[in-house]
Enzyme design. Structure first.
Site, PDB file in Angstrom:
ATOM      1  N   PHE A 113      45.888  47.225  39.213  1.00 24.12           N
ATOM      2  CA  PHE A 113      46.306  46.344  40.110  1.00 24.12           C
ATOM      3  C   PHE A 113      47.897  46.628  40.484  1.00 24.12           C
ATOM      4  O   PHE A 113      48.580  46.470  39.509  1.00 24.12           O
ATOM      5  CB  PHE A 113      46.033  45.020  40.216  1.00 24.12           C
ATOM      6  CG  PHE A 113      46.049  44.014  41.516  1.00 24.12           C
ATOM      7  CD1 PHE A 113      45.234  44.497  42.556  1.00 24.12           C
ATOM      8  CD2 PHE A 113      47.005  43.262  41.787  1.00 24.12           C
ATOM      9  CE1 PHE A 113      45.180  43.809  43.648  1.00 24.12           C
ATOM     10  CE2 PHE A 113      47.244  42.673  42.760  1.00 24.12           C
ATOM     11  CZ  PHE A 113      46.170  42.831  43.752  1.00 24.12           C
ATOM     12  N   ASP A 184      44.604  42.377  31.527  1.00 24.94           N
ATOM     13  CA  ASP A 184      44.419  41.569  32.642  1.00 24.94           C
ATOM     14  C   ASP A 184      42.962  41.538  32.786  1.00 24.94           C
ATOM     15  O   ASP A 184      42.117  42.315  33.000  1.00 24.94           O
ATOM     16  CB  ASP A 184      45.091  42.289  33.629  1.00 24.94           C
ATOM     17  CG  ASP A 184      45.498  41.432  34.728  1.00 24.94           C
ATOM     18  OD1 ASP A 184      44.408  40.538  35.284  1.00 24.94           O
ATOM     19  OD2 ASP A 184      46.427  41.607  35.669  1.00 24.94           O
ATOM     20  N   TYR A 209      41.497  31.916  40.624  1.00 30.53           N
ATOM     21  CA  TYR A 209      40.979  31.927  42.006  1.00 30.53           C
ATOM     22  C   TYR A 209      39.710  32.783  42.371  1.00 30.53           C
ATOM     23  O   TYR A 209      39.184  32.731  43.503  1.00 30.53           O
ATOM     24  CB  TYR A 209      41.901  31.803  43.013  1.00 30.53           C
ATOM     25  CG  TYR A 209      42.988  32.885  42.935  1.00 30.53           C
ATOM     26  CD1 TYR A 209      42.687  34.357  43.587  1.00 30.53           C
ATOM     27  CD2 TYR A 209      44.129  32.964  42.159  1.00 30.53           C
ATOM     28  CE1 TYR A 209      43.367  35.480  43.293  1.00 30.53           C
ATOM     29  CE2 TYR A 209      45.018  34.217  42.246  1.00 30.53           C
ATOM     30  CZ  TYR A 209      44.668  35.380  42.559  1.00 30.53           C
ATOM     31  OH  TYR A 209      45.368  36.348  42.476  1.00 30.53           O
ATOM     32  N   LYS A 210      39.554  33.824  41.598  1.00 31.74           N
ATOM     33  CA  LYS A 210      38.472  34.613  41.667  1.00 31.74           C
ATOM     34  C   LYS A 210      37.213  34.240  41.482  1.00 31.74           C
ATOM     35  O   LYS A 210      36.655  33.435  41.743  1.00 31.74           O
ATOM     36  CB  LYS A 210      38.883  36.161  41.303  1.00 31.74           C
ATOM     37  CG  LYS A 210      40.183  36.751  41.927  1.00 31.74           C
ATOM     38  CD  LYS A 210      40.901  38.128  41.384  1.00 31.74           C
ATOM     39  CE  LYS A 210      41.880  38.510  41.990  1.00 31.74           C
ATOM     40  NZ  LYS A 210      42.714  39.509  41.332  1.00 31.74           N
ATOM     41  N   ARG A 356      34.000  46.725  49.617  1.00 26.25           N
ATOM     42  CA  ARG A 356      34.003  45.899  48.185  1.00 26.25           C
ATOM     43  C   ARG A 356      32.788  44.782  48.202  1.00 26.25           C
ATOM     44  O   ARG A 356      33.135  43.796  49.100  1.00 26.25           O
ATOM     45  CB  ARG A 356      35.258  45.670  47.687  1.00 26.25           C
ATOM     46  CG  ARG A 356      35.278  45.350  46.177  1.00 26.25           C
ATOM     47  CD  ARG A 356      36.601  45.100  45.562  1.00 26.25           C
ATOM     48  NE  ARG A 356      37.381  43.947  46.334  1.00 26.25           N
ATOM     49  CZ  ARG A 356      38.442  43.344  45.888  1.00 26.25           C
ATOM     50  NH1 ARG A 356      38.915  43.693  44.643  1.00 26.25           N
ATOM     51  NH2 ARG A 356      39.143  42.453  46.566  1.00 26.25           N
TER      52      ARG A 356
HETATM   53  C1  LIG Z   1      44.118  39.679  41.712  1.00 19.86           C
HETATM   54  C2  LIG Z   1      44.928  40.301  40.772  1.00 19.86           C
HETATM   55  C3  LIG Z   1      46.337  40.025  40.569  1.00 19.86           C
HETATM   56  C4  LIG Z   1      47.045  39.051  41.758  1.00 19.86           C
HETATM   57  O1  LIG Z   1      48.092  38.551  41.104  1.00 19.86           O
HETATM   58  P1  LIG Z   1      48.794  36.995  41.691  1.00 19.86           P
HETATM   59  O2  LIG Z   1      50.116  36.674  41.167  1.00 19.86           O
HETATM   60  O3  LIG Z   1      47.876  35.896  41.447  1.00 19.86           O
HETATM   61  O4  LIG Z   1      48.703  37.212  43.189  1.00 19.86           O
HETATM   62  C5  LIG Z   1      47.218  40.520  39.750  1.00 19.86           C
HETATM   63  N1  LIG Z   1      46.539  41.591  38.873  1.00 19.86           N
HETATM   64  C6  LIG Z   1      45.215  41.920  39.152  1.00 19.86           C
HETATM   65  C7  LIG Z   1      44.756  42.958  37.854  1.00 19.86           C
HETATM   66  C8  LIG Z   1      44.444  41.356  39.991  1.00 19.86           C
HETATM   67  O5  LIG Z   1      43.083  41.512  40.228  1.00 19.86           O
END
Ligand SMILES: *Cc1c(COP(=O)(O)O)cnc(C)c1O
Length: 397
Positions: A113, A184, A209-210, A356
């Site tokens: 990400f 992660d 939150y996911k 998705r």
């Molecule tokens: C959703 C996601 C994020 C988002 O990070 P936030 O700081 O919570 O906005 C970061 N890394 C990955 C791999 C994600 O899927």
């Protein structure tokens, strides 16, 4: 056996909506509004500052850390909550690099990400020009784990395609060359069984939150393996990670174990909402969740491939190699997703052409998947997406 009808009944899902985006933002636990209302009136309203002690607000990050920790195979007492995932990525990576002071290379992949890569870039820039972020193709990660790697920083499940890395194997390879790992788990926690301790992960981070359904802005979590928890020094050394925050010492002394990864005041309202989501997770067994997730994704792939030849599978066909989402490529994917949302099937779009769909057994069942397949088939066959209004990009896709 997990009673999925019972877990589904615990969520407030709008009528007429098939929600296939719980991989981005989980839905509202029915218990959350009343629990938050009570917390605000009885705790914040009546206890005021004494709530930190009386209502246990200060202990929430570690208590919830343990509840999240159960879902990712962490040892009790080694996960804490707070901040956003981006911040926790920075924190974990900084600590891992400090433990590896003789090496300067961070290895990641281009399926990661972007925020994780951006945080690494920013951190390495402040550490100095001798540091390097090496980004390779996901398939090439293993062969690039070499003796000069300080830290392997990988997201287990790819946010676009759902392709899943082998955490145990890559961690073992990293350790064999003397590298540490930062995993992660944003698309893993609550999506599939994870064994951070079993895999030997050094650090792990993720959001709530996911798949975990903690609500928009819910805090992140961080795991530090017990063997590092007393040695890792936080770069973000805030007062709540101090050994004795209320001693108000002028200099920093790291707190006990993972508590040192706390930074500042915890988000009590968000943590309270997350508690109601974790009550639902208490009813679920991750092995059951995984089995059902695989069944739902297989049903979806078979149904879509039979009905929509325009859509090209972007996720691994082998269920063992993917997380709990399915992605399809389509040139007009953005417009097609808007047309689907207008028909009540909510997924999302990731540039340049990925549609998705997330599968979340706690509240999605076979009937939902069948209904989604027939709506998607309609939208594609009748080119319902081919309207100007569906082609205007919103800020959040
Ligand atoms: C959703 C996601 C994020 C988002 O990070 P936030 O700081 O919570 O906005 C970061 N890394 C990955 C791999 C994600 O899927």
């Amino acid at each position: 056996m997990t009673d999925f009808a019972a877990t589904k009944a615990m969520f407030d899902l709008p009528q007429g909506v098939i929600y296939l985006d719980g991989n981005s933002l989980g839905p509202l636990p029915k218990a959350a509004p009343a629990r938050l209302d009570r917390m605000m009136r009885k705790e914040w309203g009546e206890m005021l500052i004494t709530g930190w002690n009386k209502a246990g607000w200060m202990a929430q990050p570690m208590e919830l850390g343990d509840r999240v920790g159960k879902l990712i195979g962490a040892e009790p007492g080694h996960v804490t909550m707070g901040d956003t995932l981006s911040i926790k990525v920075y924190q974990a990576l900084a600590s891992a690099l400090e433990l590896q002071s003789d090496r300067k290379v961070v290895l990641s992949d281009n399926g990661n990400f972007p925020s994780d890569l951006y945080m690494a870039e920013g951190l390495l820039r402040t550490l100095g020009p001798e540091y390097e972020l090496r980004v390779v193709d996901p398939e090439a990660v293993e062969e690039n784990i070499t003796e000069d790697i300080a830290v392997l920083m990988i997201t287990e499940v790819d946010y676009r395609t759902g392709r899943k890395h082998n955490m145990a194997a890559l961690t073992a390879k990293a350790h064999a060359v003397g590298a540490l790992t930062v995993w992660d788990l944003a698309h893993s926690a609550g999506a599939l069984p994870v064994e951070v301790a079993g895999a030997g992960a050094d650090f792990a981070v993720g959001c709530t939150y996911k798949y975990l359904n903690g609500g928009p802005g819910a805090p992140a979590f961080i795991y530090v393996a017990p063997r590092h928890a007393g040695r890792a020094v936080p770069a973000l050394s805030g007062w709540l990670g101090h050994k004795a925050p209320f001693a108000f010492d002028l200099s920093y002394r790291p707190g006990t174990g993972v508590e040192r990864m706390r930074v500042g005041t915890p988000p009590v309202l968000q943590l309270t909402a997350l508690e109601t989501a974790m009550d639902i997770w208490d009813m679920a067994d991750m092995a059951d969740v995984r089995a059902r997730s695989i069944a739902l994704t297989e049903q979806f792939i078979a149904g879509i491939e039979a009905a929509c030849p325009e859509l090209e599978l972007a996720s691994p066909r082998d269920a063992e190699a993917r997380g709990s989402q399915v992605s399809f490529r389509f040139v007009e994917g953005y417009a097609a997703m808007q047309a689907l949302i207008a028909r009540g099937v909510i997924g999302d779009f990731r540039a340049p052409d990925i549609m998705r769909f997330g599968f979340t057994p706690l509240y999605i069942d076979e009937a939902d998947v069948s209904a989604a397949i027939s709506i998607i088939s309609d939208v594609m066959t009748n080119k319902e997406w081919d309207r100007a209004e569906y082609k205007v990009r919103a800020a959040v896709t």
